[in-house]
Structures are given as structure tokens and as C-alpha cells.
Scaffold this motif. Structure first.
Motif, PDB file in Angstrom:
ATOM      1  N   LEU A   1       0.837  -1.204   0.000  1.00 45.22           N
ATOM      2  CA  LEU A   1       0.000   0.000   0.000  1.00 45.22           C
ATOM      3  C   LEU A   1       0.870   1.252   0.000  1.00 45.22           C
ATOM      4  O   LEU A   1       0.614   2.196  -0.754  1.00 45.22           O
ATOM      5  CB  LEU A   1      -0.913  -0.028   1.223  1.00 45.22           C
ATOM      6  CG  LEU A   1      -1.819   1.179   1.441  1.00 45.22           C
ATOM      7  CD1 LEU A   1      -3.189   0.737   1.953  1.00 45.22           C
ATOM      8  CD2 LEU A   1      -1.214   2.168   2.448  1.00 45.22           C
ATOM      9  N   SER A   2       1.907   1.251   0.836  1.00 38.93           N
ATOM     10  CA  SER A   2       2.807   2.399   0.904  1.00 38.93           C
ATOM     11  C   SER A   2       3.483   2.654  -0.439  1.00 38.93           C
ATOM     12  O   SER A   2       3.526   3.793  -0.927  1.00 38.93           O
ATOM     13  CB  SER A   2       3.865   2.154   1.987  1.00 38.93           C
ATOM     14  OG  SER A   2       4.835   3.170   1.994  1.00 38.93           O
TER      15      SER A   2
ATOM     16  N   THR B   1      -6.314   0.557  -1.080  1.00 38.10           N
ATOM     17  CA  THR B   1      -5.486   1.538  -1.787  1.00 38.10           C
ATOM     18  C   THR B   1      -6.326   2.335  -2.779  1.00 38.10           C
ATOM     19  O   THR B   1      -6.207   3.571  -2.873  1.00 38.10           O
ATOM     20  CB  THR B   1      -4.331   0.836  -2.528  1.00 38.10           C
ATOM     21  OG1 THR B   1      -3.590   0.036  -1.603  1.00 38.10           O
ATOM     22  CG2 THR B   1      -3.403   1.853  -3.174  1.00 38.10           C
TER      23      THR B   1
ATOM     24  N   THR C   1      -7.153   6.358  -2.751  1.00 35.77           N
ATOM     25  CA  THR C   1      -6.884   7.141  -3.964  1.00 35.77           C
ATOM     26  C   THR C   1      -8.121   7.917  -4.390  1.00 35.77           C
ATOM     27  O   THR C   1      -8.049   9.118  -4.702  1.00 35.77           O
ATOM     28  CB  THR C   1      -6.443   6.211  -5.106  1.00 35.77           C
ATOM     29  OG1 THR C   1      -5.256   5.520  -4.722  1.00 35.77           O
ATOM     30  CG2 THR C   1      -6.179   7.002  -6.379  1.00 35.77           C
TER      31      THR C   1
ATOM     32  N   THR D   1       2.493   1.755  -3.423  1.00 37.16           N
ATOM     33  CA  THR D   1       1.544   2.146  -4.466  1.00 37.16           C
ATOM     34  C   THR D   1       1.116   3.598  -4.305  1.00 37.16           C
ATOM     35  O   THR D   1       1.066   4.360  -5.275  1.00 37.16           O
ATOM     36  CB  THR D   1       0.312   1.227  -4.451  1.00 37.16           C
ATOM     37  OG1 THR D   1       0.725  -0.136  -4.611  1.00 37.16           O
ATOM     38  CG2 THR D   1      -0.656   1.589  -5.581  1.00 37.16           C
ATOM     39  N   LEU D   2       0.791   4.000  -3.074  1.00 41.04           N
ATOM     40  CA  LEU D   2       0.338   5.372  -2.857  1.00 41.04           C
ATOM     41  C   LEU D   2       1.412   6.390  -3.217  1.00 41.04           C
ATOM     42  O   LEU D   2       1.094   7.518  -3.623  1.00 41.04           O
ATOM     43  CB  LEU D   2      -0.084   5.559  -1.401  1.00 41.04           C
ATOM     44  CG  LEU D   2      -1.387   4.865  -0.972  1.00 41.04           C
ATOM     45  CD1 LEU D   2      -1.654   5.097   0.507  1.00 41.04           C
ATOM     46  CD2 LEU D   2      -2.566   5.350  -1.803  1.00 41.04           C
TER      47      LEU D   2
ATOM     48  N   THR E   1      -5.471  -3.961  -2.309  1.00 40.76           N
ATOM     49  CA  THR E   1      -5.729  -3.220  -3.545  1.00 40.76           C
ATOM     50  C   THR E   1      -6.979  -2.376  -3.413  1.00 40.76           C
ATOM     51  O   THR E   1      -7.011  -1.209  -3.812  1.00 40.76           O
ATOM     52  CB  THR E   1      -5.869  -4.192  -4.729  1.00 40.76           C
ATOM     53  OG1 THR E   1      -4.646  -4.910  -4.896  1.00 40.76           O
ATOM     54  CG2 THR E   1      -6.196  -3.446  -6.020  1.00 40.76           C
TER      55      THR E   1
END
Length: 342
Positions: free
Chosen positions: A29-30, A178, A182, A32-33, A175
Motif C-alpha cells: 500500500l505504501s 489503496t 486514492t 503504491t500510494l 488493492t
């Protein structure tokens, strides 16, 4: 800014694959963000872990500076104490709007838990509903489908159920989380978030929205036994899962060595349940040392520790009593051991 809190159950029943999956998921998650401009511009993240006691393990920082630590583990599931800690942090970290300054956006809280509270969460729930439910959006996720859904509904804007706890299911859950962060980041970026929370509508097959009717299943799936290494006196956890075919029998699933910080997150008073070792099947060598036996029972204090099978002699790491140990006969009644609160 958009504050995002993760309130994560790290009770003993989460050890093994579930804890590994969460550690890996938060790292993903980290990563991807950090690739999403809107999240980098507006989102802040904090992690509060809770077992018998809550602890802030990742203070609120912007996404660019967020690096999740490894999750700890403790005894108990004190949801009330966790909510109190969350409310304390919201008061401290979320900037209110004043006549001279626009404050932060309404924070999102993702609560992940796999069991039922072991404290009395009613006072904290009442406080949340009265003073904080309008200030924050709380999304609860029942990991494995055996959390206290009735209680979660009282505090949640959305209650979700993750019925599958496979690696792929956790990947899909992270996912979805996340994507939801977003979407909310994009909404606040254009000033269109309103009072609610915008979650991803692309639900994975393993994740379902609570129907508002089911009471959930009783959480008797796991029995976790706390022992200590005779060599270095560090604690270890033995996780057993209830057999689907043999009534009250619990089958071995995982052994995990932990540090003494485990006790820092345990509820005061420790384990209050007992079970007989005759109901346990299987085991493992000590995760801290090479001793083959992890279910040696001290006759003086009742503590569980590992044992060198070659000598069958040990000094109990709980009370310091020395003794020689022997195996119980199959026809003898088994001894009781303390079972973690889960």
C-alpha cells in the motif's frame, strides 16, 4: 490534508500467515500510494495497533514519508481501548477549521479485526457515536468473518467482511483499500468529497459488504498458548486451530517467537482462560532455539517453556525453578495451560 488511520488488531489469533499478509500488504500500500500524485499531495497515514492495549506504531506522516513498521503482537482484543486511543490521536492530529484557517478533511479510519472484544467497549463506542462519528468516516473489516459485527455496526460507516484469508484475498483487500484512499484523495483534491467517504466500488470476490443482519460467527477458531524459551527467556506463541472434524480438538498451525514487548500490549491480568493439553494436537520446536519440545509444564508455577529432549532438565524461565521433566502417559489426565484471549 486527508488523514488516514489504520486501526489494526494484532492479537495472538492474528499470528502466522495473517500477520505476514498484513505486513506485506501495508508495504505494498505504501509503495503504491507513493506513485499516485493526489495521494502524495493530500494524504497522511498513521497506524495504531491494538491487542490488550493500543499503541501508535506509525505516527501521522505524509504519504511520501510513510514507511510501515512490522506489526507487533499482544494478548487480548481491547477494542474500547483502541477507540479511546484513536479519538485521542484525532483530537491531537486533525486540524479543525477555524475562522482564519481551513482545517483538514474528514479523516478515514480502516479498522481491521478478526475477533470479538475482550474488554468492555460500550463506553468508548458511546463516546465515538456522540462526539466523533460526524468527524470521521470509519470502515471496519471483519478478517475471516468472525468479528463482532453487531458492535462494529455501531461505530462504522461501512462494515466489510473478508471471508477468505488466503494470500490472494489479502492482496485483493489491500488493492481495494489503496483504491479507496486514492478515490478519496482525488475527491478532496477537487473539493468534492462532501461529508461521506468515497470507497472503491470494485469489490474483490472475497470482500463483501455486511448485510446488517448477520451476527457473525463465534470466535472459537484459535487457541494460542504463551510459552518462554528456556535458553534466552523470550516468549513464544503456539497457535492452534479448532478441528473441523473432531469437536474440541485443536490442531497446530504456527509457532512464532516474539520479544518481551509482547507483554507491553497484553491486557492487564494476562490470560484468563484455560484448556487441557489433551485437546491439542501437534507442535513445533522452539522458534528461539533448537529445543525440540515447546510444551514443558513447570510443576511449580504452571508456566510453559521449551525443553532440551536430550537432558530433560530445565530451569523454568517464568519462575526460576529447576527440575527434571518426563512425558505423561497416554492414559493420564492432561494438565491445563493458560490460553490467550485472542
Amino acid at each position: 490534508m486527508l488523514p488516514v488511520y489504520f486501526l489494526i488488531d494484532v492479537s495472538e489469533s492474528m499470528i502466522g500467515d495473517t500477520m505476514r499478509q498484513l505486513d506485506e500488504g501495508l508495504a505494498k500500500l505504501s509503495d503504491t500510494l507513493k506513485t499516485i500524485p493526489e495521494a502524495l499531495e493530500t494524504a497522511q497515514i498513521s497506524i495504531i495497533a491494538f491487542a490488550g492495549k493500543p499503541k501508535v506504531i506509525a505516527p501521522m506522516v505524509e504519504v511520501a514519508n510513510f514507511y510501515p513498521p512490522r506489526l507487533p503482537v499482544g494478548g487480548g482484543t481491547s477494542l474500547g481501548a483502541a477507540l479511546e486511543k484513536l479519538m485521542e490521536r484525532i483530537d491531537r492530529e486533525v486540524r479543525p477549521t477555524t475562522p482564519d484557517r481551513k482545517g483538514d478533511w474528514k479523516p478515514i479510519v480502516f479498522l481491521l479485526t478478526d475477533g470479538v472484544p475482550t474488554d468492555n467497549p460500550a463506553p468508548a463506542i458511546a463516546k465515538w457515536k456522540e462526539k466523533y462519528a460526524r468527524k470521521a468516516s470509519l470502515v471496519s473489516i471483519s478478517v475471516g468473518g468472525r468479528a463482532d459485527l453487531k458492535g462494529l455496526r455501531e461505530i462504522s460507516d461501512k462494515t466489510m467482511i473478508l471471508n477468505d484469508i488466503s494470500d490472494q484475498a489479502f492482496t485483493n483487500l489491500i488493492t481495494w483499500v489503496t483504491q479507496s484512499i486514492t478515490i478519496q484523495s482525488q475527491s478532496v483534491g477537487i473539493g468534492a468529497s462532501g461529508d461521506g467517504v468515497n470507497l472503491s466500488k470494485a469489490l474483490p470476490d472475497e470482500l463483501a459488504e455486511d448485510d446488517g443482519i448477520s451476527a457473525g460467527l463465534p470466535d472459537d477458531r484459535f487457541a494460542v498458548i504463551v510459552g518462554k524459551c528456556e535458553t534466552n527467556e523470550l516468549p513464544f506463541l503456539l497457535k492452534y486451530e479448532k478441528s473441523r472434524h473432531q469437536g474440541d480438538v485443536y490442531e497446530f498451525r504456527a509457532a512464532q517467537g516474539v520479544s518481551n514487548q509482547y507483554f507491553d500490549m497484553c491486557a492487564d491480568g494476562g490470560a484468563i482462560q484455560e484448556m487441557n493439553v489433551k485437546n491439542l494436537r501437534g507442535g513445533a520446536s522452539c522458534p528461539h532455539c533448537t529445543h525440540e519440545i515447546t510444551m514443558a509444564h513447570c510443576g511449580k508455577c504452571g508456566g510453559i517453556h521449551c525443553l532440551d529432549l536430550r537432558t530433560k532438565q530445565a530451569v523454568c524461565p517464568w519462575c526460576g525453578g529447576a527440575g527434571t521433566y518426563g512425558a505423561s502417559a497416554p492414559d493420564e489426565p492432561g494438565f491445563n495451560v493458560n490460553r490467550g484471549l485472542g
